[in-house]
Design an enzyme around this catalytic site. Structure first.
Site, PDB file in Angstrom:
ATOM      1  N   GLU A 106       0.716  -1.178  -0.159  1.00 41.68           N
ATOM      2  CA  GLU A 106       0.048  -0.128   0.015  1.00 41.68           C
ATOM      3  C   GLU A 106       0.754   1.307   0.063  1.00 41.68           C
ATOM      4  O   GLU A 106       1.899   1.170   0.601  1.00 41.68           O
ATOM      5  CB  GLU A 106      -0.625  -0.234   1.390  1.00 41.68           C
ATOM      6  CG  GLU A 106      -2.189   0.114   1.050  1.00 41.68           C
ATOM      7  CD  GLU A 106      -2.944   0.025   2.248  1.00 41.68           C
ATOM      8  OE1 GLU A 106      -3.426  -1.149   2.676  1.00 41.68           O
ATOM      9  OE2 GLU A 106      -2.943   0.894   3.364  1.00 41.68           O
ATOM     10  N   CYS A 119       3.305   8.341   1.400  1.00 33.70           N
ATOM     11  CA  CYS A 119       3.394   7.390   2.381  1.00 33.70           C
ATOM     12  C   CYS A 119       3.578   5.904   1.759  1.00 33.70           C
ATOM     13  O   CYS A 119       3.019   5.550   0.838  1.00 33.70           O
ATOM     14  CB  CYS A 119       2.231   7.242   3.345  1.00 33.70           C
ATOM     15  SG  CYS A 119       2.385   5.769   4.647  1.00 33.70           S
ATOM     16  N   CYS A 126       5.138  -7.605   7.774  1.00 36.92           N
ATOM     17  CA  CYS A 126       5.979  -7.054   8.790  1.00 36.92           C
ATOM     18  C   CYS A 126       6.469  -8.208   9.582  1.00 36.92           C
ATOM     19  O   CYS A 126       5.457  -8.930  10.044  1.00 36.92           O
ATOM     20  CB  CYS A 126       5.375  -5.785   9.345  1.00 36.92           C
ATOM     21  SG  CYS A 126       6.601  -4.955  10.659  1.00 36.92           S
ATOM     22  N   CYS A 130       3.637  -6.205  16.058  1.00 33.32           N
ATOM     23  CA  CYS A 130       2.936  -5.311  16.938  1.00 33.32           C
ATOM     24  C   CYS A 130       1.341  -5.430  16.909  1.00 33.32           C
ATOM     25  O   CYS A 130       0.850  -5.791  15.901  1.00 33.32           O
ATOM     26  CB  CYS A 130       2.930  -3.747  16.575  1.00 33.32           C
ATOM     27  SG  CYS A 130       4.894  -3.268  16.314  1.00 33.32           S
ATOM     28  N   CYS A 350      -3.296   1.560   8.318  1.00 32.01           N
ATOM     29  CA  CYS A 350      -2.362   1.026   7.260  1.00 32.01           C
ATOM     30  C   CYS A 350      -2.318  -0.401   7.280  1.00 32.01           C
ATOM     31  O   CYS A 350      -2.491  -1.337   8.272  1.00 32.01           O
ATOM     32  CB  CYS A 350      -1.033   1.274   7.637  1.00 32.01           C
ATOM     33  SG  CYS A 350      -0.350   3.065   6.717  1.00 32.01           S
TER      34      CYS A 350
HETATM   35  N1  SAH Z   1       6.841   0.040  11.086  1.00 33.88           N
HETATM   36  C1  SAH Z   1       7.164   1.224  11.253  1.00 33.88           C
HETATM   37  C2  SAH Z   1       6.532   2.073  10.151  1.00 33.88           C
HETATM   38  C3  SAH Z   1       5.099   1.837   9.591  1.00 33.88           C
HETATM   39  S1  SAH Z   1       4.099   1.852  11.078  1.00 33.88           S
HETATM   40  C4  SAH Z   1       7.030   1.628  12.522  1.00 33.88           C
HETATM   41  O1  SAH Z   1       5.990   0.910  13.155  1.00 33.88           O
HETATM   42  O2  SAH Z   1       7.277   2.828  12.751  1.00 33.88           O
HETATM   43  C5  SAH Z   1       3.592   3.719  10.767  1.00 33.88           C
HETATM   44  C6  SAH Z   1       3.031   4.265  12.120  1.00 33.88           C
HETATM   45  O3  SAH Z   1       1.625   3.556  12.278  1.00 33.88           O
HETATM   46  C7  SAH Z   1       3.715   3.801  13.571  1.00 33.88           C
HETATM   47  O4  SAH Z   1       3.918   4.716  14.316  1.00 33.88           O
HETATM   48  C8  SAH Z   1       2.377   2.662  14.020  1.00 33.88           C
HETATM   49  O5  SAH Z   1       2.973   2.778  15.492  1.00 33.88           O
HETATM   50  C9  SAH Z   1       1.340   3.164  13.622  1.00 33.88           C
HETATM   51  N2  SAH Z   1       0.154   2.441  13.430  1.00 33.88           N
HETATM   52  C10 SAH Z   1       0.095   1.179  13.346  1.00 33.88           C
HETATM   53  N3  SAH Z   1      -1.058   0.683  13.468  1.00 33.88           N
HETATM   54  C11 SAH Z   1      -1.890   1.594  13.883  1.00 33.88           C
HETATM   55  C12 SAH Z   1      -3.195   1.738  14.071  1.00 33.88           C
HETATM   56  N4  SAH Z   1      -3.927   0.889  13.961  1.00 33.88           N
HETATM   57  N5  SAH Z   1      -3.738   3.017  14.434  1.00 33.88           N
HETATM   58  C13 SAH Z   1      -2.993   3.904  14.503  1.00 33.88           C
HETATM   59  N6  SAH Z   1      -1.519   4.036  14.323  1.00 33.88           N
HETATM   60  C14 SAH Z   1      -1.063   2.816  13.912  1.00 33.88           C
HETATM   61 FE1  SF4 Z   2       5.386  -3.550  11.603  1.00 30.67          FE
HETATM   62 FE2  SF4 Z   2       3.036  -2.479  11.937  1.00 30.67          FE
HETATM   63 FE3  SF4 Z   2       4.958  -2.667  14.052  1.00 30.67          FE
HETATM   64 FE4  SF4 Z   2       5.184  -0.729  12.212  1.00 30.67          FE
HETATM   65  S1  SF4 Z   2       3.607  -0.752  13.594  1.00 30.67           S
HETATM   66  S2  SF4 Z   2       6.865  -2.430  13.090  1.00 30.67           S
HETATM   67  S3  SF4 Z   2       4.154  -1.895  10.323  1.00 30.67           S
HETATM   68  S4  SF4 Z   2       4.006  -4.276  13.017  1.00 30.67           S
END
Ligand code: SAH
Ligand code: SF4
Length: 358
Positions: A106, A119, A126, A130, A350
Site C-alpha cells: 500500500e 506514505c 512485517c 505489533c 495502514c
Molecule cells: N514499521 C514502522 C513504520 C510503519 S507503521 C513503524 O512501526 O514505525 C507507521 C505508524 O503507524 C507507526 O507509528 C505505528 O505505530 C502506527 N500504527 C500502526 N497501526 C496503527 C493503528 N491501527 N492506528 C494508529 N496508528 C497505527
Molecule cells: Fe510493523 Fe506495524 Fe509494528 Fe510498524 S507498527 S513495526 S508496520 S507491525
C-alpha cells in the site's frame, strides 16, 4: 527462540530478465556496456526513468530504435502496477500496488496545500508483530526491492500528474519495518534524492521505525540519511512488551540510549510517534512519562489516536483525553501535534486496503 526480525527477510526471486526500474547509474552503465553501447546511453536511460518517470521503452525517444529493441528483448521495465485506488473525502488516495510476484502493498497520496506527502511501504507484511497493527497481523512475506520502493513514488506521482520538480515529502510509514530492510531502503533513498534522478530533498524524507536498535545504529553511520521517527507507543516496559515484541530485545532504556547517541544535524529533531490506545497507553501518567522520555534528546511528539480495525481488540481514546494529553505535554515544553489518520473513511489503518483485497 530467534525472533523473526533478527533474520534477514526473504528477497524477491530474480526474474527471467533484469528489471531496469530501480537500477542506479552504475548498474545501467554495466547494462549498456553488455549491449555494446556507449556509457552516455546509461545517463539517458537514468534520466528517462527517474526525471521523466517514463514507463515504456517507446517513450525513450533519444535512444536509437535498435537500442530500444535490444532493451525490450533483454530487460524488463516494470514499475509497481496500480491494482486499486480509493479516494477519501479528505483528499488523500490510498493505492494498492500489485508487484511482479503477485504481492500487494500500500501507498498513500496526501496533498496538503502546495506540498504533497507520500506514505510508502518497505516490505510485504512485517516481522515485528505489533499487536495493534493490521500489517503486523499479516506476518512478513519479503523485503521490497529498491525499485519497488522507488516505484511507489514514480507510480503515485504519475497517477496524480505531478509536474517534475514539484515539492514532495516522503514518509516510510506504510507496510513493513524499514530498518529490517535497510539495504534496499537506503538504495531507494539514494535514487529518490539523486539530483539527476527524482531529486527529492533528504530532509523531506522520514523513516519510521518500531525501535530496531541495531538498525538505528546502522542508520547513524550513513553520511546521507532520512530523518528519523520512532514509534514509541508506550511509556513503560511492561506495556511496551505487551504491544511491541521488539521491546523484549531492546527496552525503553536501550532505545533512549540509541536515540541520545544518534547524530542529528543542526535543528534536526527525532519524531516520537505515540499511538493512543484507550485504557492501555492513554493515561495522564503516560503523558508525564512521555514528556520525560522526549526530554532526553531534541524531539517532537506526534499523538496518533488508534485507528480501529477488525480483530485488534483495541479502542481509540476519548476525544477529551487527546486534548488533556496535548495540554500536559505542551505545558512541559514538548512540541506536540495530533495526527488524524487520513483516509479513515475508505480504509482505516495502514494495511487494511490490502487486507481487504486479499
Ligand atoms: N514499521 C514502522 C513504520 C510503519 S507503521 C513503524 O512501526 O514505525 C507507521 C505508524 O503507524 C507507526 O507509528 C505505528 O505505530 C502506527 N500504527 C500502526 N497501526 C496503527 C493503528 N491501527 N492506528 C494508529 N496508528 C497505527
Ligand atoms: Fe510493523 Fe506495524 Fe509494528 Fe510498524 S507498527 S513495526 S508496520 S507491525
Amino acid at each position: 527462540m530467534k525472533e523473526r526480525w533478527s533474520e534477514p527477510a526473504p528477497e524477491l526471486a530474480a526474474g527471467p530478465r533484469p528489471n531496469v526500474a530501480g537500477m542506479n547509474l552504475e548498474q545501467l552503465r554495466a547494462l549498456v556496456a553488455s549491449l555494446g553501447e556507449s556509457p552516455f546511453r546509461a545517463a539517458q536511460i537514468h534520466q528517462g526513468l527517474y526525471q521523466q518517470r517514463w514507463t515504456h521503452w517507446a517513450q525513450f525517444s533519444s535512444l536509437s530504435k535498435t537500442l530500444r529493441a535490444a532493451l525490450e528483448a533483454r530487460t524488463r521495465l516494470l514499475w509497481p502496477e496500480l491494482r486499486e485506488s480509493v479516494a477519501s473525502e479528505d483528499g488523500s488516495t490510498k493505492h494498492a500496488f500489485l508487484l511482479e510476484d503477485g504481492s500487494l502493498v500500500e501507498g498513500v497520496h496526501m496533498p496538503y496545500g502546495d506540498r504533497t506527502t507520500l506514505c510508502l511501504s518497505s516490505q510485504v507484511g512485517c516481522a515485528m508483530g505489533c499487536t495493534f497493527c493490521a500489517t503486523g497481523l499479516m506476518g512478513i512475506k519479503r523485503n521490497l526491492t529498491a525499485g519497488e520502493i522507488t516505484g511507489q513514488v514514480v507510480t503515485m506521482l504519475n497517477a496524480h500528474c505531478h509536474p517534475p520538480g514539484a515539492p514532495v515529502n516522503l514518509v516510510f510509514m506504510g507496510m513493513g519495518e524499514p530498518l529490517h530492510n535497510i539495504g534496499n531502503v537506503m538504495a531507494a533513498f539514494a535514487l529518490l534524492t539523486d539530483p539527476k534522478g527524482l531529486g527529492l530533498s533528504p530532509r523531506r524524507i522520514t523513516l519510521s521505525t518500531s525501535g530496531l536498535v541495531s538498525g538505528i545504529q546502522r542508520l547513524a553511520g550513513y553520511p546521507r540519511r532520512p530523518r528519523l521517527a520512532l514509534s514509541l507507543n508506550a511509556t513503560t516496559d511492561a506495556y511496551r512488551d505487551r504491544i511491541m515484541p521488539v521491546n523484549k530485545a531492546w527496552n525503553l532504556a536501550a532505545l533512549a540510549a540509541a536515540l541520545r547517541a544518534f547524530p542529528l544535524e543542526h535543528g534536526e529533531r527525532i519524531t516520537l510517534e505515540y499511538v493512543l490506545l484507550k485504557g492501555v497507553t492513554d493515561s495522564l501518567e503516560d503523558g508525564r512519562r512521555l514528556a520525560s522520555f522526549a526530554g532526553q534528546f531534541p524531539s517532537k511528539v506526534n499523538l496518533i489516536p488508534f485507528n480501529p480495525h477488525e480483530g485488534s481488540g483495541f479502542e481509540p481514546p476519548a476525544e477529551a483525553r487527546i486534548g488533556e494529553l496535548c495540554g500536559l505535554l505542551a505545558a512541559r515544553g514538548v512540541t506536540v501535534s495530533v495526527r488524524r489518520s487520513r483516509g479513515q473513511d475508505v480504509a482505516g489503518a495502514c494495511g487494511q486496503l490490502v487486507r481487504g483485497i486479499e
